[in-house]
Motif scaffolding. Structure first.
Motif, PDB file in Angstrom:
ATOM      1  N   PRO A 116       0.843  -1.201   0.000  1.00 27.36           N
ATOM      2  CA  PRO A 116       0.000   0.000   0.000  1.00 27.36           C
ATOM      3  C   PRO A 116       0.881   1.255   0.000  1.00 27.36           C
ATOM      4  O   PRO A 116       1.854   1.339   0.752  1.00 27.36           O
ATOM      5  N   VAL A 117       0.522   2.196  -0.868  1.00 29.46           N
ATOM      6  CA  VAL A 117       1.202   3.489  -0.907  1.00 29.46           C
ATOM      7  C   VAL A 117       0.194   4.498  -0.400  1.00 29.46           C
ATOM      8  O   VAL A 117      -0.803   4.789  -1.060  1.00 29.46           O
ATOM      9  N   ILE A 118       0.422   4.988   0.806  1.00 24.65           N
ATOM     10  CA  ILE A 118      -0.549   5.865   1.452  1.00 24.65           C
ATOM     11  C   ILE A 118      -0.003   7.285   1.453  1.00 24.65           C
ATOM     12  O   ILE A 118       1.107   7.531   1.925  1.00 24.65           O
ATOM     13  N   ILE A 119      -0.784   8.182   0.886  1.00 19.16           N
ATOM     14  CA  ILE A 119      -0.331   9.568   0.777  1.00 19.16           C
ATOM     15  C   ILE A 119      -1.239  10.469   1.596  1.00 19.16           C
ATOM     16  O   ILE A 119      -2.455  10.491   1.396  1.00 19.16           O
ATOM     17  N   LEU A 120      -0.636  11.193   2.524  1.00 15.89           N
ATOM     18  CA  LEU A 120      -1.380  12.166   3.322  1.00 15.89           C
ATOM     19  C   LEU A 120      -0.934  13.554   2.888  1.00 15.89           C
ATOM     20  O   LEU A 120       0.205  13.943   3.120  1.00 15.89           O
ATOM     21  N   ASP A 121      -1.843  14.285   2.262  1.00 24.68           N
ATOM     22  CA  ASP A 121      -1.509  15.612   1.733  1.00 24.68           C
ATOM     23  C   ASP A 121      -2.095  16.677   2.663  1.00 24.68           C
ATOM     24  O   ASP A 121      -3.030  16.397   3.417  1.00 24.68           O
ATOM     25  N   GLU A 122      -1.558  17.890   2.582  1.00 20.31           N
ATOM     26  CA  GLU A 122      -2.010  19.011   3.430  1.00 20.31           C
ATOM     27  C   GLU A 122      -1.887  18.646   4.907  1.00 20.31           C
ATOM     28  O   GLU A 122      -2.719  19.040   5.728  1.00 20.31           O
ATOM     29  N   LEU A 123      -0.845  17.937   5.237  1.00 24.59           N
ATOM     30  CA  LEU A 123      -0.679  17.406   6.593  1.00 24.59           C
ATOM     31  C   LEU A 123      -0.231  18.460   7.603  1.00 24.59           C
ATOM     32  O   LEU A 123      -0.216  18.207   8.803  1.00 24.59           O
TER      33      LEU A 123
END
Ligand SMILES: Nc1ncnc2c1ncn2[C@@H]1O[C@H](COP(=O)(O)OP(=O)(O)O)[C@@H](O)[C@H]1O
Ligand SMILES: [Mg+2]
Length: 267
Positions: free
Chosen positions: A125-132
């Motif tokens: 899984p490639v999990i991307i958290l943006d505007e963190l």
């Protein structure tokens, strides 16, 4: 009259929805992709920070498009629109789970699914958290717990933490050290150089079907200076200059048109 018609453009240049394969390969964009590829191979947690409009989300999109879908499963969460609870539940859904009600159960569920996907199907899984940069300290410590697979020699996931420079500052605070110390990749977006700004403008104008150099050299120079090389500001300045140029029936955008656009945009 629309400026696209006036300048004989087939499409609106500098629109937001640029295709991944049409992206301008600035040195920062390429460096970001190289770092993300490193993270992809080593797995674990990486952090990407940059000024608003510096090309973080666009770069992540290019990276995501490049991934082999039979080996990687991508889940993207922008914290500007997604709450923390939505994130946990969304992550569970993306792993094919029916999210548990209690957070502890949900965490166990997610960890198990990530581990099983990796050891069984070899899907990472490639999990991307943006505007963190919007996240709380509590969320950072939860991330540390959720992505703690310390029993294993290798990480079964890729987690990208992305946000404005404030994210890096938050991350360096003492209470965020557990997560901070686990970052194996960090990248800060750099602005485009003057030369790159010129090429960036040309790339976008060519994609829009421009058949002559509409921006004069001094206009390009002014755009580079006022935007300081940040792509979104370049887009805004260039578009507003074209609208102004069209109103004034200018065949070429000159420095004055860019100055007017800058004033109009409050830059
Ligand atoms: N390498 C690039 N090539 C083409 N356009 C770009 C590039 N980087 C950024 N942009 C443009 O700049 C805008 C802002 O970029 P974005 O990735 O949304 O910035 P950030 O996520 O850092 O705020 C995008 O809508 C896109 O049109
Ligand atoms: Mg963004």
């Amino acid at each position: 009259m629309m400026f696209t018609a006036f300048y004989s453009l087939a499409a609106r240049p500098f629109a937001k929805d640029i295709k991944a394969e049409e992206m301008y390969l600035s040195s920062s964009h390429q460096e970001l992709l190289a770092r993300l590829n490193y993270l992809k191979h080593s797995r674990g947690i990486g952090m990407v920070v940059g000024e608003p409009g510096s090309g973080k989300t666009s770069g992540l999109r290019t990276f995501v498009v490049s991934l082999n879908p039979s080996l990687y499963r991508v889940a993207y969460f922008p914290l500007s629109t997604v709450t923390v609870t939505d994130f946990y539940r969304g992550l569970a859904f993306s792993l094919g789970l029916e999210p548990a009600f209690r957070k502890v159960d949900l965490f166990n569920q997610i960890q198990e699914a990530i581990q099983n996907n990796y050891s069984g199907k070899k899907v990472v899984p490639v999990i991307i958290l943006d505007e963190l940069q919007l996240a709380s300290t509590k969320f950072f410590s939860d991330l540390h717990l959720l992505f703690n697979f310390s029993m294993d020699s290798e990480n079964p996931f890729v987690l990208v933490l992305c946000g404005m420079p404030a994210l890096a500052i938050k991350m360096s605070l003492t209470h965020n050290q557990p997560l901070n110390q686990r970052l194996i990749m960090r990248y800060k977006m750099a602005p485009l150089t003057k030369e790159e700004t010129k090429n960036y403008l040309e790339n976008h104008m060519r994609l829009a079907g421009s058949n002559y150099p509409i921006f004069s050299d001094t206009a390009v120079e002014a755009i580079a200076t006022v935007s300081r090389g940040w792509p979104r500001l370049i887009n805004n300045l260039a578009t507003t200059s074209l609208i102004f140029g069209c109103q004034k029936l200018l065949k070429y955008i000159d420095e004055e048109a860019v100055r007017q656009a800058a004033v109009e945009l409050g830059m």
